[in-house]
Design an enzyme around this catalytic site. Structure first.
Site: not given
Ligand code: ASP
Length: 429
Positions: A84, A162-163, A241
């Site tokens: 994101t 972030t995942d 996380k």
């Molecule tokens: N699901 C996404 C990812 O980890 C969430 C994000 O962009 O933070 O790529």
């Protein structure tokens, strides 16, 4: 009606409500507009009485001829892995699309143009849940290229979903021995078009940390709390996380954060000893074909589930308490499977479900049995994700005897001899 995607409009509804915003999608029955406050609202077309386009000031492109990219400034390399962070709303497609050209990044975060000269590369456009070992190899090779560039960067920022960001942070910590500069993974929980976005603050804090410190290593930069006061710099091997949506999702586990960056004046407050070695960097890769499983211990485990361990090259067992898995008569098959897997050459290590605290395979008989069988991890306080990447790194680059020796050694700060959260336990030995 008089509107099209991307246009700024004023909508008057039949019930008297008025909305002003940008049209981000037009479907059969509904249109969606993004309001000034950043939130989206969906409106049934049949409820719209009138729609007027709002005149916008034409976009002036770099009017004052100031260079957007000033080569005299310290160089920052931005490598995009997706996620994101550093993405913008695509009004045609209605979603968020990554920004990866230096000019585009600066258009989103204009303050950067006075601080750093940016060079950037799109490594991947992935959602991090799709991460594979081969992606980590691509990233290491992009980092190597950045370090070999004619003008050396002062630091590298990796934008990442972030995942699985903490898996990548741990992996890079092992794959790059003695990094000669700060390599900072930056993610965000809310995209840059949302009012509560953390993209800018996380990115700016990382840039200031790179400019103002001499730290070398793999780090994560993320909000410290749900307010906008500060960000933390976390070490790549000890962060996880811990929340699905909050901006302060990442926490240091079994250790302290490295530093706090104020979001008011971007000053640095050191929270633990700064990393700063001067040894030559060494790069490693992951074997993309390696099969490493993670087995989460729970009541009523079944043969079908744990049986998969026989087909693995390595396995991390995420055990209960001090590092246990049921081994009594009813769970006898577990012991047999582990024995068989080890005799077939599968390398098995155990980490704690509790995350905080340390494994001790000496306290209960189940622990002692696992240790006797050759399960690794006794005395370790490594996170399961870090242990997974450490095992993958060791199995990709070292011989079996070396792996058994190195797994329990502290290679990159992933194991601490004394944890601040440690409780006393009675060691039976
Ligand atoms: N699901 C996404 C990812 O980890 C969430 C994000 O962009 O933070 O790529």
């Amino acid at each position: 009606m008089n509107y099209k995607t991307g246009q700024l409009v004023q909508l008057s509804l039949k019930d008297g409500r008025e909305y002003e915003g940008r049209v981000i999608s037009i479907k059969e029955e509904r249109i969606i507009i993004k309001l000034k406050n950043g939130y989206n609202v969906g409106i049934f077309k049949k409820n719209v009485r009138d729609a007027k386009p709002i005149k916008e000031k034409p976009v002036v492109k770099n009017e004052n001829k100031k260079p957007l990219l000033n080569k005299k400034l310290p160089k920052l390399t931005i490598l995009h892995m997706g996620g994101t962070i550093a993405s913008k709303v695509d009004y045609e497609l209605g979603g968020v699309s990554p920004l990866f050209e230096p000019e585009e990044i600066i258009s989103l975060f204009p303050e950067l143009s006075t601080l750093v000269y940016i060079e950037s590369k799109l490594v991947s456009r992935m959602l991090s849940e799709n991460l594979r070992f081969s992606d980590l190899n691509k990233l290491v090779s992009a980092i190597k290229d950045a370090l070999n560039a004619e003008k050396k960067p002062k630091g590298i920022i990796i934008t990442h979903g972030t995942d699985m960001l903490h898996y990548t942070a741990a992996a890079l910590s092992f794959l790059i021995e003695n990094p000669p500069l700060p390599i900072i993974l930056v993610g965000s929980q809310r995209s840059s078009d949302r009012p509560s976005s953390d993209s800018k603050s996380n990115l700016m804090a990382a840039v200031h940390f790179i400019l103002k410190s001499e730290s070398k290593g793999v780090f994560i930069c993320i909000h410290e709390s749900s307010s906008d006061n500060s960000c933390l710099i976390l070490r790549g091997t000890n962060a996880r996380k811990m929340h699905s949506s909050r901006r302060d999702a990442f926490k240091p586990i079994n250790t302290e954060a490295l530093a706090r960056i104020s979001l008011k004046d971007y000053s640095i407050e050191w929270l633990s000893k700064e990393e700063n070695q001067n040894k030559a960097p060494k790069f490693y890769t992951m074997n993309p074909n390696l099969k490493i499983g993670m087995f989460y211990v729970h009541p009523s485990m079944c043969k079908e589930e744990l049986g998969g361990i026989l087909k693995m090259d390595g396995a991390i067992i995420i055990g209960t308490g001090l590092g246990h898995i049921g081994l009594n008569d009813e769970n006898e098959f577990i012991l047999k499977l582990i024995k068989e897997a080890i005799s077939k050459g599968v390398i098995i290590a155990i980490t704690p479900q509790t995350l905080f605290g340390r494994i001790s395979l000496n306290v209960y008989s189940t622990g002692r049995k696992l240790k006797e069988l050759g399960v690794l991890g006794h005395e370790s306080n490594m996170l399961p994700e870090t242990a997974f990447m450490k095992l993958a790194f060791l199995m990709s680059n070292f011989k079996k005897e070396e792996i058994y020796e190195l797994y329990n050694k502290n290679l990159r700060g992933e194991l601490s001899m004394k944890s601040p959260y440690e409780d006393d336990y009675i060691d039976a030995d």
